[in-house]
Scaffold this active site. Structure first.
Site: not given
Ligand SMILES: NC(=O)c1ccc[n+]([C@@H]2O[C@H](COP(=O)([O-])OP(=O)(O)OC[C@H]3O[C@@H](n4cnc5c(N)ncnc54)[C@H](O)[C@@H]3O)[C@@H](O)[C@H]2O)c1
Length: 474
Positions: A204, A378, A244, A278, A169
Site C-alpha cells: 500500500g 534466516e 540493508e 539481521c 514508512k
C-alpha cells in the site's frame, strides 16, 4: 496508542482512506493500538511536500543542521522512556533491552552523525577541480520492526545531516516508536516538508514510495525478498537504492579459543532480541574434536536464559514479534528435526507456563551441516545451528557458503589470529573475540545482505551525490 494521522508538510493530517490496522502486542496477543494505513494518494502528498521543501533545506548551512540534530537529541533524551515502552509493547523486546539498546541506539546514531557533521568535508579539491558533496534529494526511508528506532535513526540522522528531505514508512508491525520519534522531530523544529511520515504496509505505501518518480533515493532495511521488489520498482527511474537486508552470519570458534567464553558469548548474542537481529551469529562453527564439549556449554548457556514477559525480572528473551514469525520459526525448528540435526535444547511448542504470547523456546541444534535448511535460511528467531568443522580452511569455506554476507564472528586466542581469518570472510563486518559493534561503522552487507552502508561517515555518504566543478580551483 493510536496513530490515525500521517505527518505531512509539518502537520498531522487525515489519511486519504479510512482503513486502520490493529497493532498486536506479542506478549499478550491483544491489540495495543491502531494505525491508519496509507495509500498511493498519501504517498503522493508526502513526496510532494518533501520535493517542495528540498530547495530551501538543501541550502541550509552546516550550523543550522547541527543545531537541528542537537535539538532532536534533546527530544530523544526527554522521550527515551516513552520510546522504550512503545518498542516493548509493539514488538516484545524485554523492557531493559528496549531502554538500554533499542531506544539508546536511536540516540547513539544521531549523536554519531552530529559529531561527524561538525567537521565533515562537503567540499575539497582534486587538482583544478572542486569536489562538492551535495544532498541527493527526496529520500524514501522504509524500515523493519526488529530494531525499529535504531533503523529509523540510521536513515533519518544522515539524511538530515546531508540536507535531504524525506518520507519515512515505518514497519506496520512496530509503528508507535516512529510516531513518538515524529513528535520529537516536530518539536525540534524540523522545517515543514523536510521530514514526512506515512504509515502503511508494503504493497500500500512501500511500493508506491519505491516507484515514485519524484523520489531520488530509496533507503531500505528489511528482508531480501522485499529488497528485490524495491530494487525492481526503483529501476525505471534509476533511483539510488541502498539496501540493508537479511543475514545468516557465521561464528567461527577457532581451535585456540577459550571454548567456554566463546560458546557462551555466541549463544547469548544469538538469543538476544529473541534472535531477531539481521546480524545474529546464527551458525556456530566449532572444531570437530571440541564439538561435544561446545554442545554441552551451549546447552547450559541456553538453559540459563530466561524466556518471559518483557517486564518480568531477569527476563532475557521476550516473545517474538508476531504470530507470523512464531509460525515461521516453529516450521523451521521442525525442519531442523526432520532433516536430522541433533536437537540439544528447546524445540517446537511454547515454553512451559507461557501459553499466551508468541514465546519460542531458545533452541540449539548441533551436528548440523551447512546444506540443512536451518543453516541456509534466516530463521529470525532464537535458534542456533552448530556445525562441526575439520580444519580452519573448511570453517572459512562453510562461513562463506551462503547467499548472505552481513556479519561474521571469529573467536581465537588472540585478536591478531582472529583478524587473519576475518580477512577471508565475504561479509560487510566481522566481530573479533566477542567485540561489539561500533557506531562509527560502517554497517552493511556483501552479496544478498545488501549493497548499502549505514552508520558514521559511510552512512552519511549514502545520502550525498558527488559533483565535480572543473576549473573552479585553477
Ligand atoms: N541488514 C540490516 O541492517 C538489517 C537490519 C534489521 C533487519 N534486517 C532484516 O529485516 C528483516 C525483518 O524485517 P521485516 O520482517 O520487517 O522485513 P520486511 O521486508 O517484511 O519489511 C520491512 C519493511 O518493508 C516494507 N515492505 C514490505 N514489502 C514491501 C514492498 N514490496 N515494497 C516496499 N516496502 C515493502 C514493510 O512494510 C516494512 O516497513 C530480516 O530479514 C532482517 O534480517 C536487516
Amino acid at each position: 496508542m493510536e496513530t490515525l494521522k500521517f505527518y505531512i508538510n509539518g502537520e498531522w493530517v487525515e489519511p486519504n482512506q479510512a482503513q486502520t490496522l490493529e497493532v498486536i502486542n506479542p506478549a499478550t496477543e491483544q491489540s495495543c493500538g491502531r494505525i491508519a494505513l496509507g495509500n498511493e494518494q498519501d504517498v503522493n502528498a508526502a513526496v510532494a511536500a518533501a520535493k517542495a521543501a528540498f530547495p530551501a533545506f538543501s541550502q541550509t548551512s552546516r550550523e543550522e543542521r547541527i543545531a537541528l540534530l542537537e535539538k532532536i537529541l534533546t527530544g530523544l533524551a526527554a522521550r527515551k522512556d516513552d520510546l522504550a515502552e512503545a518498542i516493548t509493547a509493539e514488538m516484545g523486546a524485554p523492557a531493559w533491552l528496549s531502554k538500554m539498546a533499542q531506544s539508546a541506539m536511536g540516540a547513539a546514531h544521531f549523536n554519531e552523525t552530529l559529531q561527524l557533521l561538525k567537521d565533515y568535508e562537503f567540499e575539497s579539491n582534486r587538482g583544478s577541480t572542486r569536489l562538492r558533496k551535495e544532498p541527493i534529494g527526496v529520500c524514501a526511508l522504509i524500515t523493519p520492526w526488529n530494531w525499529p528506532l535504531n533503523q529509523i535513526a540510521c536513515k533519518v540522522a544522515p539524511a538530515l545531516a546531508a540536507g535531504c528531505t524525506m518520507v519515512l514508512k515505518p514497519s506496520e508491525i512496530a509503528p508507535f516508536d516512529a510516531a513518538i520519534f515524529t513528535e520529537v522531530l516536530h518539536e525540534a523544529g524540523v522545517p515543514a516538508g523536510v521530514f514526512n511520515m506515512v504509515n502503511g504496509d508494503g504493497p500500500g505505501v512501500g511500493a508506491p514510495l519505491s516507484s515514485h518518480p519524484d523520489v531520488d533515493m530509496v533507503s531500505f532495511t528489511g528482508s531480501t525478498r522485499a529488497g528485490r521488489l524495491i530494487s525492481k520498482a526503483a529501476a525505471d527511474d534509476i533511483k539510488r537504492v541502498s539496501l540493508e537486508l537479511g543475514g545468516k552470519s557465521a561464528n567461527i570458534i577457532l581451535p585456540t579459543a577459550n571454548l567456554e567464553k566463546a560458546v557462551s558469548k555466541g549463544v547469548q548474542s544469538m538469543m538476544m532480541n529473541s534472535g531477531q537481529s539481521c546480524n545474529a551469529p546464527s551458525r556456530m562453527l566449532v572444531p570437530a574434536e571440541k564439538h561435544a564439549e561446545a554442545v554441552e556449554i551451549a546447552k547450559q548457556t541456553a538453559e540459563g536464559l530466561a524466556v518471559n514477559d518483557p517486564h518480568a525480572e531477569g527476563v532475557y528473551l521476550g516473545p517474538v514479534s508476531s504470530d507470523v514469525q512464531f509460525e515461521k520459526i516453529q516450521g523451521l525448528i521442525q525442519k531442523g528435526i526432520d532433516e536430522g540435526a541433533e536437537l540439544v535444547v528447546g524445540g517446537t511448542g511454547k515454553p512451559e507456563g507461557l501459553d499466551q504470547g508468541y514465546y519460542v523456546k531458545p533452541t540449539v541444534f548441533a551436528n548440523a551441516n551447512n546444506q540443512m535448511t536451518i543453516a541456509r535460511e534466516e530463521i529470525f528467531g532464537p535458534v542456533l545451528t552448530m556445525i562441526p568443522y575439520a580444519s580452519v580452511e573448511e570453517a572459512v569455506d562453510i562461513a562463506n557458503d551462503t547467499p548472505y554476507g552481513l556479519s561474521g564472528y571469529v573467536y581465537g586466542e588472540t585478536v591478531e589470529e582472529a583478524a587473519g581469518i576475518a580477512n577471508q570472510l565475504r561479509t560487510g563486518n566481522v566481530h573479533l573475540n566477542g567485540s561489539g559493534a561500533d557506531t562509527k561503522g560502517p554497517f552493511g552487507g556483501y552479496k544478498q545482505s545488501g549493497n548499502g552502508r549505514e552508520w558514521g561517515e559511510f552512512g552519511l555518504e549514502e545520502f550525498l551525490e558527488v559533483k565535480a566543478v572543473f576549473g573552479a580551483n585553477s
